[in-house]
Design an enzyme around this catalytic site. Structure first.
Site, mmCIF file in Angstrom:
data_model
loop_
_atom_site.group_PDB
_atom_site.id
_atom_site.type_symbol
_atom_site.label_atom_id
_atom_site.label_comp_id
_atom_site.label_asym_id
_atom_site.label_seq_id
_atom_site.Cartn_x
_atom_site.Cartn_y
_atom_site.Cartn_z
ATOM 1 N N SER A 90 0.865 -1.180 0.000
ATOM 2 C CA SER A 90 0.000 0.000 0.000
ATOM 3 C C SER A 90 0.900 1.228 0.000
ATOM 4 O O SER A 90 2.081 1.136 0.323
ATOM 5 C CB SER A 90 -0.884 0.008 1.253
ATOM 6 O OG SER A 90 -0.079 0.072 2.418
ATOM 7 N N ASP A 91 0.361 2.380 -0.374
ATOM 8 C CA ASP A 91 1.121 3.618 -0.205
ATOM 9 C C ASP A 91 0.979 4.048 1.259
ATOM 10 O O ASP A 91 0.189 3.487 2.030
ATOM 11 C CB ASP A 91 0.648 4.691 -1.182
ATOM 12 C CG ASP A 91 1.702 5.776 -1.388
ATOM 13 O OD1 ASP A 91 2.658 5.856 -0.583
ATOM 14 O OD2 ASP A 91 1.572 6.570 -2.339
ATOM 15 N N HIS A 92 1.752 5.064 1.594
ATOM 16 C CA HIS A 92 1.890 5.517 2.973
ATOM 17 C C HIS A 92 0.533 5.740 3.675
ATOM 18 O O HIS A 92 -0.197 6.662 3.328
ATOM 19 C CB HIS A 92 2.653 6.840 2.942
ATOM 20 C CG HIS A 92 3.485 7.081 4.143
ATOM 21 N ND1 HIS A 92 4.828 7.334 4.081
ATOM 22 C CD2 HIS A 92 3.173 7.089 5.448
ATOM 23 C CE1 HIS A 92 5.303 7.495 5.278
ATOM 24 N NE2 HIS A 92 4.323 7.349 6.133
ATOM 25 N N ALA A 101 -2.211 4.213 3.537
ATOM 26 C CA ALA A 101 -3.415 4.122 2.695
ATOM 27 C C ALA A 101 -4.489 3.210 3.264
ATOM 28 O O ALA A 101 -5.673 3.416 2.993
ATOM 29 C CB ALA A 101 -3.030 3.677 1.294
#
Ligand code: NOJ
Length: 792
Positions: A310-312, A314
């Protein structure tokens, strides 16, 4: 939240230094008895032997065996990707790693810092190594031009080499993976992350994606001098509405498949081991909880076998997207959707154990995710040797920032090739190495801005500014005089925004003098010179994550400065440094020359001087259209055809255009000048008909009609004349960069086959429909030769 943290992540080193030295101290205490006298590599071999050495040759068997021996906590631990920094205290991190509760970390960037963390992992029950990742986007220690600049080279050798060197430097600092390449198509320059990508075109961005992955990973991500590439941001992040970062994305499946998805696919087909999931939603479902995106498309349709992260933060953001009402639901939705690792949030850690125990999340689902993480580590070579990139302390570089570790020559070459000459009236350029040059502008001597955003472990002090580059070039031959001339902005609110979280070391430092005084000084300095070279544009923070703009002109008093300099009557050479297209109408009409330098990296100043003085000849071409005004956006060249198009030379009424301004872009996609000139012959087609499974050739002769050697990019576009669905005005399908001596000509041949004519139709079938196709060849997308053939 992600913006805040990642802005911090972009320049994390100062903030993490203290944390890392604490870690090192904690480690040396904790592991003294265990590791005394034992070389990490030996410890690694022991690791492999005691865990599952017999199965190490067989990835699947090895990973399955390990998964079978893991506890629930250990499994959940593997899914955690921890940001090094204030988010987790040093002692706690060591404890978590030793307990087998961490899969990987990001933002610690030296062997010395990573070694104790890996040693802690080798003390965990199953001794599963952790991996170390970082945002190595366009350089690690040596900073290359930003990706938009690299794409401007239209030279895949340059793109690949920049990634190769970045990967090599990162690996030699103990890193195993990079969150790159960023291959989001961006058609809206308001989006600050336009700078991080390779532009607006599916074909060019796909080529860059492939070249970058090859560069980062080399022949294998397991190599000690390679890092695993995580293609990002999957998917469609560049299409955020209004160019406003983190905004929503709503898109037809046809547009998705034809335009936005190909670059991710290209990176994966090139072997990228990882995918970072986008922060935005896609047609109503956040990418992070989007089963269709992560399972149906990525895994089933494309056959991706690597790891997703996942992105930061998310997973946490699923609550704010309003698709999960609590952390438990967020974690469940993410794991069900296919998010293997959770970056920098605690939802998996907190929720997965109970979700699995209660049966809400089947153990098999968790095991799948764990298998992907372990598989990625296997592919990074970490089970064979967890210290493969960390090495032994004895071989650590004495000074990680030593200049001798940089690849300056390659960076200078890449920067020369990435700049685009937009104007050159009366052959103002190249300049003579004589007389006095006034170097002016807020970006003329801004070391940090040369690097652009996401400059990894780059050190601003090591970058060469325009001022320095000009001084070096003119040493002993001419004189350089300097004035700053203007601040980048006169708005304290904007300064505050750009220095957010950087107050201890602000990037944007204002000259306190009134704007008028600075301009007056600059004009005085310019009057005493023969030529003016003025560097204007944006600071690097203005073209960054969370740096969307609602205007695209020069900010503050920069334009006033240019106008004042123009009154001197001296030749005015504008050097632009920016990470997105700007609306530079006055500049286009009034500057004698304009060089688009983007953010050119560590050797930027030398490279600009090389071009300005003609030691190198500009050869870059725009990978993105420049609009005349903000209101014109979108201006991408490959737009779908419409029923009432504007036709030059015909009355504009009831056609699709903006009546207040001239039609068309300021500079088209693929545009860029040289110090020489080129001519292009008509297109010769080897046949008028193309059989299925056949091939025809479109050839043109390109000639250097000027008096200097130079390179240009011959571009092939195709238009489907009539189809079952609306097709683009034209689409780039091939290009060749050719170097020609004065008077030399070369035949450039483009093979055309059925595969090149395929597109996703209304049913998402990938088809080439029979009928006529226009072939266009040009040195930019707007001025082309045309011929027609028929697909049978
Ligand atoms: C957030 C950004 O969106 C992403 O591109 C980056 O890789 C992560 N932060 C980690 O720094």
């Amino acid at each position: 939240m992600a913006g805040r943290t990642s802005r911090r992540c972009a320049h994390p080193r100062q903030r993490t230094m203290r944390m890392l030295s604490l870690l090192a101290a904690a480690a040396s205490l904790a592991c003294a008895p265990l590791f005394a006298g034992a070389a990490p590599a030996a410890a690694a071999t022991a690791t492999a032997n005691t865990t599952a050495a017999p199965a190490l040759a067989d990835k699947q068997a090895f990973v399955n065996d390990l998964v079978a021996r893991m506890t629930l906590d250990e499994k959940v631990g593997q899914l955690r990707l921890i940001s090094i920094g204030p988010e987790m205290p040093a002692a706690k991190l060591m404890e978590e790693i030793t307990a087998g509760r961490v899969g990987g970390t990001f933002n610690s960037v030296t062997r010395k810092d990573n070694r104790p963390l890996q040693e802690a992992a080798t003390r965990s029950r199953l001794k599963i190594p952790i991996f170390f990742a970082y945002d190595v986007v366009h350089g690690h220690r040596t900073i290359f031009p930003i990706s938009l600049g690299l794409a401007s080279s239209w030279d895949m050798g340059v793109v690949e080499q920049a990634a190769r060197i970045s990967g090599l430097e990162a690996a030699s600092d103990g890193l195993d993976a990079t969150f790159a390449p960023m291959v989001d198509i961006s058609r809206d320059p308001r989006w600050g992350r336009t700078s991080e990508g390779f532009g607006e075109d599916p074909f060019l961005v796909s080529q860059c994606s492939r070249a970058s992955v090859k560069g980062f990973q080399g022949s294998s991500p397991a190599n000690a001098d390679s890092v695993m590439a995580f293609v990002k941001h999957f998917a469609l992040y560049g299409a955020v509405e209004g160019g406003r970062d983190y905004n929503t994305v709503d898109m037809s499946p046809q547009r998705m498949y034809n335009d936005y998805l190909p670059p991710y696919r290209a990176g994966l087909d090139a072997g990228a081991g990882g995918v970072m999931i986008a922060l935005n939603s896609v047609n109503g479902q956040p990418a992070t909880s989007n089963k269709w995106l992560l399972r149906d498309l990525l895994r089933k349709e494309w056959g991706f076998k690597g790891v997703t992260v996942s992105d930061h933060g998310a997973i946490d953001e699923l609550l704010r997207h309003g698709v999960a009402s609590n952390g438990r639901e967020a974690a469940q939705r993410a794991i069900e959707a296919g998010v293997d690792m959770s970056m920098a949030d605690t939802r998996y850690l907190e929720q997965l154990p109970t979700l699995v125990k209660s049966g809400a999340v089947p153990m098999a689902l968790l095991d799948d995710a764990v298998r992907e993480v372990l598989g990625a580590k296997y592919d990074m070579g970490l089970f064979h040797d967890p210290f493969r990139r960390i090495g032994t302390a004895q071989t650590d570089p004495a000074d990680v920032n030593a200049d001798s570790r940089l690849h300056r020559a390659e960076a200078r070459d890449a920067a020369r090739k990435s700049m685009v000459l937009l104007e050159n009236r009366n052959r103002t350029l190249p300049l003579k190495k004589a007389g006095t040059v006034a170097v002016i502008g807020p970006l003329a001597d801004a070391q940090i801005d040369m690097m652009g955003s996401w400059s990894a472990a780059g050190v601003a002090k090591q970058s060469v500014t325009l001022l320095q580059g000009m001084r070096d070039a003119l040493a002993g031959k001419g004189q350089v005089v300097y004035a700053r001339g203007a601040n980048i902005t006169d708005d304290p609110r904007v300064v505050g925004y750009l220095n957010f979280l950087n107050w201890d070391n602000p990037e944007v430092v204002q000259d306190k003098r009134p704007a008028g005084d600075m301009i007056e000084e600059a004009v005085r300095v310019a009057r005493g010179a023969d030529t003016i070279v003025v560097a204007v544009g944006e600071t690097r923070g203005m073209s960054h994550e969370a740096s969307s703009r609602s205007s695209l002109g020069l900010t503050g008093s920069q334009l006033t400065l240019l106008k004042a300099l123009k009154t001197t009557g001296k030749p005015l050479v504008v050097v632009l440094m920016n990470g997105r297209p700007l609306t530079i109408n006055w500049e286009k009409e009034n500057a004698d020359a304009i060089l688009e330098a983007w953010y050119p990296g560590t050797e930027g100043g030398h490279a600009i001087a090389d071009l300005l003085f003609g030691d190198a000849n500009p050869s870059g071409k725009l990978p993105i259209t420049f609009p005349r005004s903000l209101g014109q956006i979108p201006t991408y060249y490959n737009a779908p055809r419409i029923g009432r198009p504007f036709t030059p030379g015909k009355a504009p009424n009831y056609t699709s255009q903006y009546f207040e301004e001239e039609y068309g872009p300021l500079y088209p996609f693929g545009y860029g000048l040289s110090y020489t000139t080129f001519s292009l012959s008509d297109i010769r087609l080897s046949a008028g008909k193309l059989a299925r499974n056949g091939r025809l050739t479109a050839s043109v002769t390109v000639r250097n009609t000027g008096d200097r050697a130079g390179e240009t990019v011959v571009q092939l576009y195709v238009q489907d004349v009539m189809a079952s669905t609306v097709r683009p005005l034209k689409e780039l399908k091939g290009f060749r960069k050719v170097m020609l001596a004065p008077g030399e000509s070369r035949v450039v041949e483009f093979p055309i086959d059925e595969a090149m004519l395929k597109f996703y139709d209304a049913r998402l079938d990938y088809v080439a429909e029979p009928g006529d196709f226009n072939v266009q060849v040009g040195l930019d997308s707007a001025t082309v030769k045309e011929a027609r053939f028929t697909l049978e």
